[in-house]
Design an enzyme around this catalytic site. Structure first.
Site, PDB file in Angstrom:
ATOM      1  CG  ASP A  30      -3.064  12.858   5.000  1.00  0.00           C
ATOM      2  OD1 ASP A  30      -2.971  13.178   5.678  1.00  0.00           O
ATOM      3  OD2 ASP A  30      -3.343  11.886   4.523  1.00  0.00           O
ATOM      4  CG  HIS A  87     -10.158   3.590   3.586  1.00  0.00           C
ATOM      5  ND1 HIS A  87     -10.569   3.681   4.570  1.00  0.00           N
ATOM      6  CD2 HIS A  87      -9.097   3.796   3.543  1.00  0.00           C
ATOM      7  CE1 HIS A  87      -9.775   4.259   5.455  1.00  0.00           C
ATOM      8  NE2 HIS A  87      -9.125   3.857   5.011  1.00  0.00           N
ATOM      9  CG  ASP A 100      -3.760   6.143 -12.481  1.00  0.00           C
ATOM     10  OD1 ASP A 100      -3.349   5.837 -10.614  1.00  0.00           O
ATOM     11  OD2 ASP A 100      -3.093   6.467 -12.374  1.00  0.00           O
ATOM     12  CB  SER A 134      -6.120  -0.868  -4.254  1.00  0.00           C
ATOM     13  OG  SER A 134      -7.059  -1.571  -3.407  1.00  0.00           O
ATOM     14  CG  HIS A 172      -8.398  -4.457   1.511  1.00  0.00           C
ATOM     15  ND1 HIS A 172      -8.887  -4.047   0.893  1.00  0.00           N
ATOM     16  CD2 HIS A 172      -7.510  -5.949   1.947  1.00  0.00           C
ATOM     17  CE1 HIS A 172      -8.255  -5.731  -0.071  1.00  0.00           C
ATOM     18  NE2 HIS A 172      -7.663  -6.111   0.568  1.00  0.00           N
ATOM     19  CD  GLN A 180      -7.643   4.177   8.887  1.00  0.00           C
ATOM     20  OE1 GLN A 180      -8.818   3.684   8.127  1.00  0.00           O
ATOM     21  NE2 GLN A 180      -7.044   3.989   8.252  1.00  0.00           N
ATOM     22  CD  GLU A 225      -3.106   3.155   8.675  1.00  0.00           C
ATOM     23  OE1 GLU A 225      -4.367   3.175   8.413  1.00  0.00           O
ATOM     24  OE2 GLU A 225      -2.585   2.358   8.310  1.00  0.00           O
ATOM     25  NE  ARG A 244      -6.512  13.184   7.251  1.00  0.00           N
ATOM     26  CZ  ARG A 244      -6.178  12.252   6.879  1.00  0.00           C
ATOM     27  NH1 ARG A 244      -8.165  12.820   7.927  1.00  0.00           N
ATOM     28  NH2 ARG A 244      -6.472  11.118   7.456  1.00  0.00           N
ATOM     29  CG  HIS A 273      -2.574   1.004   1.163  1.00  0.00           C
ATOM     30  ND1 HIS A 273      -2.927   0.548   0.364  1.00  0.00           N
ATOM     31  CD2 HIS A 273      -1.916   2.196   1.884  1.00  0.00           C
ATOM     32  CE1 HIS A 273      -3.711   1.490   0.484  1.00  0.00           C
ATOM     33  NE2 HIS A 273      -3.605   2.491   1.868  1.00  0.00           N
ATOM     34  CE1 TYR A 321       0.821   3.220  -5.787  1.00  0.00           C
ATOM     35  CE2 TYR A 321       2.188   4.570  -3.696  1.00  0.00           C
ATOM     36  CZ  TYR A 321       0.726   4.258  -4.273  1.00  0.00           C
ATOM     37  OH  TYR A 321      -0.306   4.965  -4.112  1.00  0.00           O
TER      38      TYR A 321
END
Length: 736
Positions: A268, A95, A493, A533, A97, A240, A312, A116, A49, A52
């Protein structure tokens, strides 16, 4: 190092998502066994994540530059110049999972995180979009997930005060165990006041801003880099918890201290929290970072260094401040009721040093931590070429009118109003075109400029032919922006795929990326930000390859934007672009004929550019009264959408003799638009289009209250609207 931490064992290493060879790499890099906190830091920085590691080598092939690109990939968000000293800042992230495990908080914090990313760059967010992929409607979890995700997206965006203006919603059984929640945010900034993450200067204060740190989201990034299995519910503590009201305060405080010129660098705290933000700021500035965790504001007692570094918790920022502006910045944050704490300093050492309770919990080389993650050129095999489905071999199981009524009421093509009406899509007063059209249009401040915004992808095409599917996702965004009169400028993307360790899945990724790169190059439509992802699988079953494309375009005058609704009776309906009757991978073939098969429609990039430029010219000249691109469902579905949007019907000619009727009306050939013009303009339009060799035929005239094809049963608009509008509300009410 502290003696209270657990001993490093192969099992502990594996539980952190690190493979044996990756752990050996760590041992060679630091020359010793890492501490527990250091292991956590490496697991956060080197997971898929954040690093990469399976995709970097292929992402390098994407075009990222243009004269209007201020900042491409590599920062919190991409930035493009729209003239007059103004810049647009935007990005899309997943987001997935977390939203499957806990749909409300997963979707909510996905929206918070992408907002953010945008205001970290110094931009005020002005719009959100999303792309949501759910499982088969009959799956026992689907209804619950739809309800929770939509509520989460709306709950955060509505409370924060940014309109959600567009997106996609799809259903397919391949998302049964792994839904997709892709969130996009768009902001406006002064082109000469963009803020970046790279720290500069030695002994500069590193300041923690925003909400307190808790135990929520620990290992969130690691969890996002792994497949699911049957125990996904046990991962709920890794999700989170968001607070949009705290984020609104954070936005205003950040913009205020930026305006006061207090900020050297800003990052962030997103995936991997304090770890990733601190490491990236130092590494990008060729500096070291010393952190003292005793000064980090926490909301839970007894938090360990490991927990603080990997938390997180949401609504947090890390900044490097100008020392002389420290008191001023603190006063601004205190005024907004937010935590402000100096948690460290930049150093010349290029080391990442973390202290807690008088102990050094981590002492690592910062550049290697950020840039020496493994880089994999994973084995990949191309997807097999599927045969072309010939229209003459597809028998029509029902009359055209019956097929239209059935298609318009399917989960794929039905109205998604139930979703977007739960979002505040007009807050701020600048939404010119709301959800439901080709692209949203948002006014830039008081005008006259406007932005055209869209999110697009056709996963069934990407599965059948990743290369063509990747191209089509880009041209679909290009067409949707064009159809409202926008000049396409750039994309972000969100590349959602299954397990990259499977060669066929990696082949899908490579193929889609090749198609995306070619289309972006041909259309001068660069990629300025994005997200990958991977491992979107459950028990070995992967999602459809879903490279979501978020497009941004510019209108010089928002009052001249076009919409898909017919404007008046007696106008000529034109079909621009070539029709061959391509039925492979079409919704008609799947949902009417029960055949999910064949090669998808090929994409001719030269035709896309030529046809799109012509349509945009007609909109700017005022010749086109209504415009709609032809995509899912083909020509007849697009015409029905135009009729339903206006309440004005259409009298249509019979299909061209050379093409079987079902292929003419439901084929999904690309590079096509439906445009209406006044009868007095018809001859000049034909003359101009013939001169630039753009195919154009008149297929009917607007009028009445039915969609009527010569020789076929007519369908009343109200009947179409009933089927179109009722499927999703009925499904969510348990009636389907």
């Amino acid at each position: 190092m502290s003696r209270n931490e657990p001993k490093i064992t192969p099992e502990l290493v594996a539980s952190h998502g690190l493979k044996p060879d990756e752990y050996e790499r760590i041992l060679k890099l630091i020359g010793r066994v890492p501490s527990f906190t250091e292991l956590g830091i490496f697991s956060a920085m080197w997971n898929e994540h954040c690093s990469y590691k399976s995709s970097r080598i292929h992402l390098r092939g994407l075009p990222t530059k243009a004269p209007w690109v201020i900042q491409g990939p590599g920062e919190n968000a991409g930035v493009i110049d729209i003239g007059d000293g103004q810049a647009v800042v935007f990005k899309m992230e997943s987001h997935n999972h977390p939203s499957y495990i806990e749909p409300y908080q997963g979707a909510s914090t996905g929206v918070g995180g992408i907002l953010r990313d945008v205001f970290t760059m110094g931009a005020r967010p002005i719009a959100c979009l999303n792309a949501l992929s759910f499982g088969d409607p009959s799956h026992p979890k689907t209804r619950h997930l739809v309800g929770g995700v939509v509520a989460g997206v709306g709950g955060y965006g509505n409370s924060f005060g940014v309109p959600t203006v567009g997106g996609q919603v799809r259903f397919h059984t391949r998302y049964d165990g792994n839904i997709l929640v892709n969130a996009m945010a768009v902001g406006l900034a002064d082109a000469d006041k963009i803020f970046y993450a790279a720290a500069s200067g030695v002994n500069m204060p590193i300041v923690y801003l925003g909400s307190k740190t808790g135990r929520d989201g620990i290992h969130g990034a690691t969890m996002a880099s792994a497949e699911f299995d049957d125990d996904s519910a046990e991962k709920r503590p890794t999700v989170q918890v968001g607070d949009p009201f705290a984020e609104k305060l954070l936005l205003e405080a950040c913009l205020e201290i930026m305006e006061a010129d207090c900020v050297i660098a800003i990052q962030d705290m997103g995936a991997a929290g304090l770890t990733c933000s601190a490491v990236e700021m130092g590494a990008k500035g060729d500096l070291g970072v010393d952190l003292d965790l005793d000064t980090v504001p926490t909301r839970e007692q007894g938090m360990s260094a490991y927990e603080m570094m990997l938390s997180e918790s949401q609504e947090r920022m890390l900044m490097v401040l100008r020392p002389e502006k420290e008191k001023q910045a603190e006063a601004i944050f205190r005024k907004w009721g937010l935590d402000f704490a100096i948690v460290g300093y930049t150093t010349p050492s290029q080391r990442f040093v973390v202290k807690h309770g008088g102990d050094v919990m981590a002492d690592l080389p910062i550049k290697e931590l950020e840039s020496e993650a493994p880089l994999y050129d994973r084995p990949h095999v191309p997807s097999p070429q599927l045969p072309v489905v010939h229209a003459r071999d597809v028998a029509a199981p029902m009359p055209l009118a019956d097929a239209l009524e059935k298609l318009i009421a399917t989960p794929e093509l039905c109205s998604k109003r139930w979703v977007w009406e739960q979002y505040d899509h007009v807050i701020g007063g600048n939404t010119v075109q709301r959800p439901g059209g080709d692209a949203a249009v948002v006014r830039v401040q008081d005008g006259p400029k406007g932005l055209a915004l869209t999110v697009d992808v056709t996963p069934r095409y990407c599965e059948a032919d990743p290369y063509q599917g990747g191209k089509q996702a880009v041209v679909e965004a290009w067409r949707n922006i064009t159809a409202v009169g926008g000049r396409p400028l750039a994309i972000t993307d969100n590349l959602n795929f299954g397990n990259p360790e499977r060669p066929e899945i990696m082949g899908q990724f490579v193929g889609c990326l090749k198609g995306i790169a070619e289309a972006c190059t041909a259309l001068d439509f660069p990629v300025v930000s994005g997200n990958v992802s991977l491992y979107n699988e459950t028990n070995g079953r992967g999602i459809l390859p879903t490279p979501s494309i978020g497009g941004v375009g510019l209108l010089d005058d928002f009052t001249k934007s076009a919409s898909l609704a017919f404007k008046a009776e007696g106008e000529c309906i034109l079909l621009i672009g070539e029709t061959k009757g391509w039925l492979g991978q079409s919704v008609y073939l799947r949902d009417i004929c029960g055949r999910e098969e064949g090669a998808p429609p090929p994409v001719d990039l030269a035709a896309e550019k030529r046809n799109g430029d012509v349509v945009r010219g007609m909109i700017h000249a005022g010749t086109a009264t209504a415009v709609h691109d032809v995509s899912d469902g083909g020509l007849l579905v697009a015409l029905a959408e135009m009729a339903m949007a206006s309440g004005i019907g259409a009298k249509l000619d019979a299909a061209e003799e050379s093409i079987v009727p079902q292929a003419w009306w439901f084929g999904e050939d690309q590079a096509r638009y439906i445009v209406t013009v006044h009868e007095k303009d018809l001859l000049s339009v034909f003359t101009k289009l013939r001169a630039v060799e753009v195919p154009c035929v008149q297929i009917g005239i607007t009028g009445g209250h039915e969609v009527a094809i010569a020789g076929e049963r007519a369908v009343h608009i109200k009947a179409l609207q009933h089927g179109f509008e009722s499927w999703l509300p009925d499904y969510m009410a348990g009636k389907q």
